[in-house]
Design a protein around this motif. Sequence first.
Motif, mmCIF file in Angstrom:
data_model
loop_
_atom_site.group_PDB
_atom_site.id
_atom_site.type_symbol
_atom_site.label_atom_id
_atom_site.label_comp_id
_atom_site.label_asym_id
_atom_site.label_seq_id
_atom_site.Cartn_x
_atom_site.Cartn_y
_atom_site.Cartn_z
ATOM 1 N N VAL A 37 8.878 9.337 95.203
ATOM 2 C CA VAL A 37 9.546 9.581 93.925
ATOM 3 C C VAL A 37 8.800 10.717 93.226
ATOM 4 O O VAL A 37 7.659 10.541 92.810
ATOM 5 N N PRO A 38 9.411 11.893 93.121
ATOM 6 C CA PRO A 38 8.747 12.975 92.389
ATOM 7 C C PRO A 38 8.855 12.762 90.877
ATOM 8 O O PRO A 38 9.913 12.378 90.385
ATOM 9 N N ILE A 40 8.394 14.823 87.387
ATOM 10 C CA ILE A 40 8.213 16.165 86.850
ATOM 11 C C ILE A 40 8.266 16.103 85.328
ATOM 12 O O ILE A 40 8.501 15.048 84.754
ATOM 13 N N GLY A 41 8.043 17.226 84.703
ATOM 14 C CA GLY A 41 8.166 17.289 83.253
ATOM 15 C C GLY A 41 6.851 17.462 82.525
ATOM 16 O O GLY A 41 6.821 17.575 81.306
ATOM 17 N N HIS A 44 6.879 20.539 80.427
ATOM 18 C CA HIS A 44 8.091 20.763 79.649
ATOM 19 C C HIS A 44 7.738 21.283 78.255
ATOM 20 O O HIS A 44 7.020 20.629 77.513
ATOM 21 N N PHE A 356 13.803 23.914 90.627
ATOM 22 C CA PHE A 356 14.282 22.585 90.240
ATOM 23 C C PHE A 356 15.158 21.999 91.347
ATOM 24 O O PHE A 356 14.930 20.879 91.822
ATOM 25 N N LEU A 359 13.168 21.519 94.706
ATOM 26 C CA LEU A 359 12.289 20.350 94.715
ATOM 27 C C LEU A 359 13.104 19.065 94.866
ATOM 28 O O LEU A 359 12.621 18.096 95.449
ATOM 29 N N ILE A 388 10.434 24.604 86.747
ATOM 30 C CA ILE A 388 11.087 23.310 86.954
ATOM 31 C C ILE A 388 11.171 22.578 85.614
ATOM 32 O O ILE A 388 12.212 22.042 85.240
ATOM 33 N N ASP A 389 10.054 22.579 84.887
ATOM 34 C CA ASP A 389 9.985 21.801 83.649
ATOM 35 C C ASP A 389 10.504 22.568 82.436
ATOM 36 O O ASP A 389 10.964 21.960 81.482
ATOM 37 N N TRP B 109 19.764 14.862 90.175
ATOM 38 C CA TRP B 109 18.750 15.345 89.220
ATOM 39 C C TRP B 109 19.387 16.027 88.019
ATOM 40 O O TRP B 109 18.921 15.884 86.891
ATOM 41 N N ILE B 131 14.222 12.485 83.165
ATOM 42 C CA ILE B 131 13.600 13.242 84.258
ATOM 43 C C ILE B 131 12.459 14.112 83.762
ATOM 44 O O ILE B 131 11.402 14.157 84.382
ATOM 45 N N LEU B 132 12.629 14.817 82.632
ATOM 46 C CA LEU B 132 11.564 15.699 82.158
ATOM 47 C C LEU B 132 10.695 15.001 81.118
ATOM 48 O O LEU B 132 9.504 15.258 81.027
ATOM 49 N N LEU B 133 11.303 14.138 80.316
ATOM 50 C CA LEU B 133 10.543 13.466 79.261
ATOM 51 C C LEU B 133 10.125 12.078 79.736
ATOM 52 O O LEU B 133 10.637 11.567 80.738
#
Lengths: 390, 171
Positions: A37-38, A40-41, A44, A356, A359, A388-389, B109, B131-133
């Motif tokens: 499980v990737p 990410i963020g 951000h 994004f 990945l 990505i973020d 995603w 996903i990002l937060l």
Amino acid sequence: MSETNLMTINMGPQHPATHGVLRLLLELDGEVVVSVVPHIGYLHRGLEKLAESMTYPQALTLTDRMDYTSGFSNNLSYCLAVEKLLGIEIPKRAQYLRVMLAELQRIAAHLLWLGTHALDLGAMTALFYTFREREEIIEAMELVTGARLTPSFVRIGGLAADIPESFLPRVRAFIASFPGHVDEYETLLTENIIWKKRTRGIAPLSGAECIGYGVTGPPLRASGVNYDVRKAYPYSSYEEFDFSVPLGTSGDVYDRYLVRLQEMRQSLRIVAQAADRLPDGPVAADLPTVVPPAKDAVGKDLAALIRHFKLMEEGFAPPAGEVYSSIESSKGELGFYLISDGTNKPFRMRVRTPSFANLGALPRMIVGEMIADVVAAVGSIDIVLGEIDR
Amino acid sequence: MDSRAVAELLRERFPAAVRSVEEFRGETTVTIDRTALRGVMRFLKEDPAARYDLLVDMAGVDCGDGAPRLMVVYLLNSLSHTNRLRVKTGVAEGAEVDTVSDLWQGAEWLEREVYDMFGVRFAGHPDLRRILLTEEFVGHPLRKEFPLAGHEFDKPVDLCAEEETGYTRDV
């Protein structure tokens, strides 16, 4: 009765082989990856939100902070989108210079990727070679733009300035020496038995899988799909340049490596053509409402000073509407989707970043592979967490 | 077939679903009724005349006072016909959009990001979470009413509560 013990480990977010702050939650059966499980963020910054509070020229500086290995390409993609929104054409000289610098930037980004990717897999030598040539490009960039990584040199309507006289001789010297250097990298890696064992047949993706996940750029072409934005939707006069799109067959880590190496040779061909055929003329469109006046005019002419002040303060208001414009960056399709409501600030700026989507296909690549190959797979898709973020 | 012809084809095949077709700077945007979205997207992906095999991007848009409140935008690219099409659908506050993540895996995603940033829920999504937060984050920052500096901007972030770790920071 056999018993299976699965082990869960965190790879990252502070791990040298994740190329930034990527966290992979890996579930392992021995050395084999069962699931991933990737997360990410971590990087951000809300660039899409920030852009809504800035005028169009101001938002430019946000863009080179996304993919900081090829800032110039980010600027280019954004400016092309705003220019499309405005419906303006820019001078040929500016288009050719944009192409030349974007291709140099692509080579620099690929060199950074090659050095660090090889380093991840234990081939340390390549890094010292690739950073030598990358430095030449970065210094040439600095000569033109004044900055090494975040140039913000492409401006809406053209370029910030013309190239200095010493730039073209420097580029020509680079064009002469670089093919030999690519041969050097190939000597180090292409037929290297350890390199091949670490990369061949590792983390393959089929063409159909790539398309399903929206994978673009070198990983897509390594799987044999011929899609390059420069050919499919030419921008900045790419249709006037002669270059080929290198393709792979097996879509594994090794083919992604081969495709990028060939791309560097093709990029160099484009740089050479742009340098030979560089047209004369201005580097920015003659559009007083969009392009700021020349710096020396600002010091002498009151009207120019007022115009400069108004442009910096208020920007300009494109017509209401929405556009999408994309380029082939070093990592894949980099696009900007802009919605204008007729005011001087973007109503919505959405960035389509290649890393994004690329990945997103990582779990498909590494489930069933050994944990040591996770490093090879992550390196082979050439991600930058900054884009990505966002 | 170019994107304008595909838009006309959509009008023929789904007369009730197509709300509008717009052209701007050579780009075609089709607005589709939310309830018909799945059928239209499947048609766009699978019909040989359209063949939009690549879902390039998805974007949420907060229309502010406009009705419906939110928009979900799909950007499609046909590798075989080399053209792009933009599909939009309006989403009222609290309404759900059908997922397209089974048609294009990449949408998994992208839909998570639209949910994260705008709070649009996708029905049938296999794993709809931020996903990002972080999961604890309150609000959806790309909505227009969300303050640019964020909520409680000046409040220090306590990543490691002292009582849990027994570790005191030197300030």
